[in-house]
Design a protein around this motif. Structure first.
Motif, PDB file in Angstrom:
ATOM      1  N   ARG A  69       5.203   5.640   1.742  1.00  0.00           N
ATOM      2  CA  ARG A  69       5.227   6.904   1.852  1.00  0.00           C
ATOM      3  C   ARG A  69       6.491   7.239   1.137  1.00  0.00           C
ATOM      4  NH1 ARG A  69       4.530   7.580   7.637  1.00  0.00           N
ATOM      5  NH2 ARG A  69       6.393   6.956   8.563  1.00  0.00           N
TER       6      ARG A  69
ATOM      7  N   THR B 143       3.199  -0.754   3.593  1.00  0.00           N
ATOM      8  CA  THR B 143       2.772   0.107   3.974  1.00  0.00           C
ATOM      9  C   THR B 143       4.404   1.841   3.440  1.00  0.00           C
ATOM     10  OG1 THR B 143       1.168   0.440   4.861  1.00  0.00           O
ATOM     11  CG2 THR B 143       1.820   2.901   4.494  1.00  0.00           C
TER      12      THR B 143
ATOM     13  N   LYS C  58       0.973  -0.867  -0.161  1.00  0.00           N
ATOM     14  CA  LYS C  58       0.044   0.057   0.245  1.00  0.00           C
ATOM     15  C   LYS C  58       0.440   0.939   0.198  1.00  0.00           C
ATOM     16  CE  LYS C  58      -3.626  -2.432   3.105  1.00  0.00           C
ATOM     17  NZ  LYS C  58      -3.889  -2.202   3.803  1.00  0.00           N
ATOM     18  N   GLY C  59      -0.075   2.530  -0.099  1.00  0.00           N
ATOM     19  CA  GLY C  59       1.330   3.390  -0.131  1.00  0.00           C
ATOM     20  C   GLY C  59       1.017   4.300  -1.552  1.00  0.00           C
ATOM     21  N   ASP C  60       1.165   6.130  -1.454  1.00  0.00           N
ATOM     22  CA  ASP C  60       1.573   6.313  -2.275  1.00  0.00           C
ATOM     23  C   ASP C  60       1.920   6.001  -3.749  1.00  0.00           C
ATOM     24  OD1 ASP C  60       3.932   7.797  -2.702  1.00  0.00           O
ATOM     25  OD2 ASP C  60       3.590   9.001  -0.174  1.00  0.00           O
ATOM     26  N   PHE C  61       1.125   6.425  -4.805  1.00  0.00           N
ATOM     27  CA  PHE C  61       1.594   6.782  -5.918  1.00  0.00           C
ATOM     28  C   PHE C  61       3.181   6.668  -5.982  1.00  0.00           C
ATOM     29  CE2 PHE C  61       3.193   7.588 -10.259  1.00  0.00           C
ATOM     30  CZ  PHE C  61       2.728   6.834 -11.037  1.00  0.00           C
ATOM     31  N   GLU C  62       3.889   8.539  -5.553  1.00  0.00           N
ATOM     32  CA  GLU C  62       5.260   8.340  -5.900  1.00  0.00           C
ATOM     33  C   GLU C  62       6.138   7.555  -5.023  1.00  0.00           C
ATOM     34  OE1 GLU C  62       3.228  11.724  -6.034  1.00  0.00           O
ATOM     35  OE2 GLU C  62       2.945  10.394  -5.046  1.00  0.00           O
TER      36      GLU C  62
END
Length: 213
Positions: A121, A119, A9-13
């Protein structure tokens, strides 16, 4: 690649940075590396400048098993062995420190970060953090080079020798080698804070399907 990355999981970047780092290390053939034994060696100078060889077996199995077994030899004569294990450690601060060391080594191999329950980020243009949902306080920060190869992994660890919490950093050095089908750095630099680093040569790796003692 999407199979491996779809579980994190996590942000696209951050997910894209991990993807690029895995591609830079393993091309299109990344291995799961759920359980691994690494053999590391470093050289020191002992009494009267005699050469001392330190051999380490660093072994992990996901999610929470870790063994650091260090053997010292002087002119081929074994001087002793030091063992640190998550299985045997009950003191909370020392157990947490070993747990974070284990996480740093898993992050160094990259593909363990693609698992379910991880996760990610992004924190900079070429840096991202990774943590397990079950251990959100144990955060590894990964720094990438301009070609997206891994520059360093950093966690915060408790050091029992002086009872301090310090940055603990692992850096790939000396290029890469293929050992037992796994693309690994030739060497790993291990560093506490801003102190001089200790340089280990990776001499063997053994991916395993289950924990072996």
């Amino acid at each position: 690649m999407s199979f491996f990355l779809s579980l994190a999981k996590g942000d696209f970047e951050a997910r894209n940075l991990l993807k690029e780092a895995v591609l830079a290390r393993y091309a299109t053939r990344p291995l799961p590396l759920e359980a691994v034994v690494l053999t590391l060696q470093r050289r020191e100078r002992a009494f009267l400048g005699l050469p001392l060889t330190v051999t380490v077996e660093a072994a992990y199995a996901e999610p929470d098993r870790w063994l650091w077994q260090e053997t010292r030899r002087l002119l081929g004569i074994r001087l002793g062995r030091h063992v640190e294990s998550l299985d045997e450690q009950t003191e909370p601060s020392l157990r947490e420190s070993l747990r974070r060391q284990q996480w740093a080594f898993r992050a160094l191999l990259l593909t363990p970060l693609t698992r379910e329950g991880i996760t990610l980020r992004a924190v900079a243009e070429r840096a991202f953090q990774a943590f397990e949902e079950a251990q959100p306080e144990a955060v590894a920060t990964l720094y990438l080079k301009p070609d997206y190869s891994l520059a360093a992994v950093e966690v915060e660890r408790y050091r029992p020798s002086d009872k301090r919490r310090l940055p603990y950093t692992l850096r790939p050095e000396g290029g890469y080698q293929n050992l037992n089908g796994v693309n690994l750095p030739l060497q790993i630099a291990e560093q506490w804070g801003s102190e001089p680093s200790r340089l280990y040569t990776i001499s063997a790796v053994q991916p395993i399907n289950r924990w072996q003692t």
